[in-house]
Design a protein around this motif. Sequence first.
Motif, PDB file in Angstrom:
ATOM      1  N   PHE A   1       0.835  -1.183   0.000  1.00 23.49           N
ATOM      2  CA  PHE A   1       0.000   0.000   0.000  1.00 23.49           C
ATOM      3  C   PHE A   1       0.884   1.253   0.000  1.00 23.49           C
ATOM      4  O   PHE A   1       2.010   1.233   0.478  1.00 23.49           O
TER       5      PHE A   1
ATOM      6  N   PHE B   1       3.730   7.119   3.052  1.00 22.83           N
ATOM      7  CA  PHE B   1       4.147   5.884   3.714  1.00 22.83           C
ATOM      8  C   PHE B   1       3.892   4.687   2.812  1.00 22.83           C
ATOM      9  O   PHE B   1       2.797   4.520   2.271  1.00 22.83           O
TER      10      PHE B   1
ATOM     11  N   ARG C   1       2.011  -5.896   3.962  1.00 25.40           N
ATOM     12  CA  ARG C   1       1.431  -6.985   4.746  1.00 25.40           C
ATOM     13  C   ARG C   1       1.875  -8.299   4.113  1.00 25.40           C
ATOM     14  O   ARG C   1       1.604  -8.540   2.944  1.00 25.40           O
TER      15      ARG C   1
ATOM     16  N   ILE D   1       1.162  -5.627  10.087  1.00 28.10           N
ATOM     17  CA  ILE D   1       1.183  -4.621   9.040  1.00 28.10           C
ATOM     18  C   ILE D   1       2.330  -3.695   9.356  1.00 28.10           C
ATOM     19  O   ILE D   1       2.385  -3.138  10.451  1.00 28.10           O
ATOM     20  N   ILE D   2       3.218  -3.511   8.388  1.00 26.51           N
ATOM     21  CA  ILE D   2       4.438  -2.759   8.669  1.00 26.51           C
ATOM     22  C   ILE D   2       4.488  -1.508   7.817  1.00 26.51           C
ATOM     23  O   ILE D   2       4.329  -1.573   6.592  1.00 26.51           O
ATOM     24  N   PHE D   3       4.739  -0.374   8.469  1.00 30.90           N
ATOM     25  CA  PHE D   3       4.876   0.892   7.774  1.00 30.90           C
ATOM     26  C   PHE D   3       6.349   1.183   7.516  1.00 30.90           C
ATOM     27  O   PHE D   3       7.209   0.911   8.356  1.00 30.90           O
ATOM     28  N   GLY D   4       6.624   1.791   6.367  1.00 30.54           N
ATOM     29  CA  GLY D   4       7.944   2.352   6.151  1.00 30.54           C
ATOM     30  C   GLY D   4       8.105   3.604   7.003  1.00 30.54           C
ATOM     31  O   GLY D   4       7.151   4.077   7.624  1.00 30.54           O
ATOM     32  N   SER D   5       9.316   4.120   7.021  1.00 36.44           N
ATOM     33  CA  SER D   5       9.603   5.271   7.882  1.00 36.44           C
ATOM     34  C   SER D   5       9.061   6.572   7.316  1.00 36.44           C
ATOM     35  O   SER D   5       9.074   7.589   8.006  1.00 36.44           O
ATOM     36  N   GLY D   6       8.575   6.541   6.083  1.00 33.53           N
ATOM     37  CA  GLY D   6       7.962   7.725   5.515  1.00 33.53           C
ATOM     38  C   GLY D   6       8.913   8.532   4.650  1.00 33.53           C
ATOM     39  O   GLY D   6      10.123   8.559   4.885  1.00 33.53           O
TER      40      GLY D   6
END
Lengths: 114, 115
Positions: B34, B90, B94, B103-108
Amino acid sequence: SQTIHQWPATLVQPVGSPLSLECTVEGTSNPNLYWYRQAAGRGLQLLFYSVGIGQISSEVPQNLSASRPQDRQFILSSKKLLLSDSGFYLCAWILIGTGITEAFFGQGTRLTVV
Amino acid sequence: AQSVTQLDSHVSVSEGTPVLLRCNYSSSYSPSLFWYVQHPNKGLQLLLKYTSAATLVKGINGFEAEFKKSETSFHLTKPSAHMSDAAEYFCVVRPGYSSASKIIFGSGTRLSIRP
């Protein structure tokens, strides 16, 4: 319809005070729920996630805890807040099904510890 | 282990020029990917998602992303930047196996647009 509620939207708390942030979802059962934190100038860090009542997975050691007392309720807590707990907290509900992955986010809580 | 890496913490482009925000993921299984955008003091908004259908995904506001399994990348692009695109972006992953709840987010990546 599927919705997620998170409150409060903003919170100012003194150091050493307790914390309770609540997140509830509607329109589903047995959701996967998540708490994230976004510190100033940084990305979203996964704090906890829960796949069911009483099931909590902690991602990072910290001053916070989470609980899942009911199927559609996810609570983030602290017994004594630290200055470093300030940030933007986000509850998320991830709907996972066959060929479907949807993410719903609460409005977020901006916590300032003073 | 699963992870997601956004290669640039800050990208600055001129209005009207192309935008490229880079994202690489690490997953042992075919993931769902995403891109979310967060405007200042606002919540997260879904731009687009990839869930094992077409590898080129079109999203809102003219953004699109291409899933490249061989490069483990999911870069976000837009042909012509607009001032309203200035925000934090971001990349989110998943993992694709059924028990995967993380669910993992990147650091932006902070996108700035120069007039």
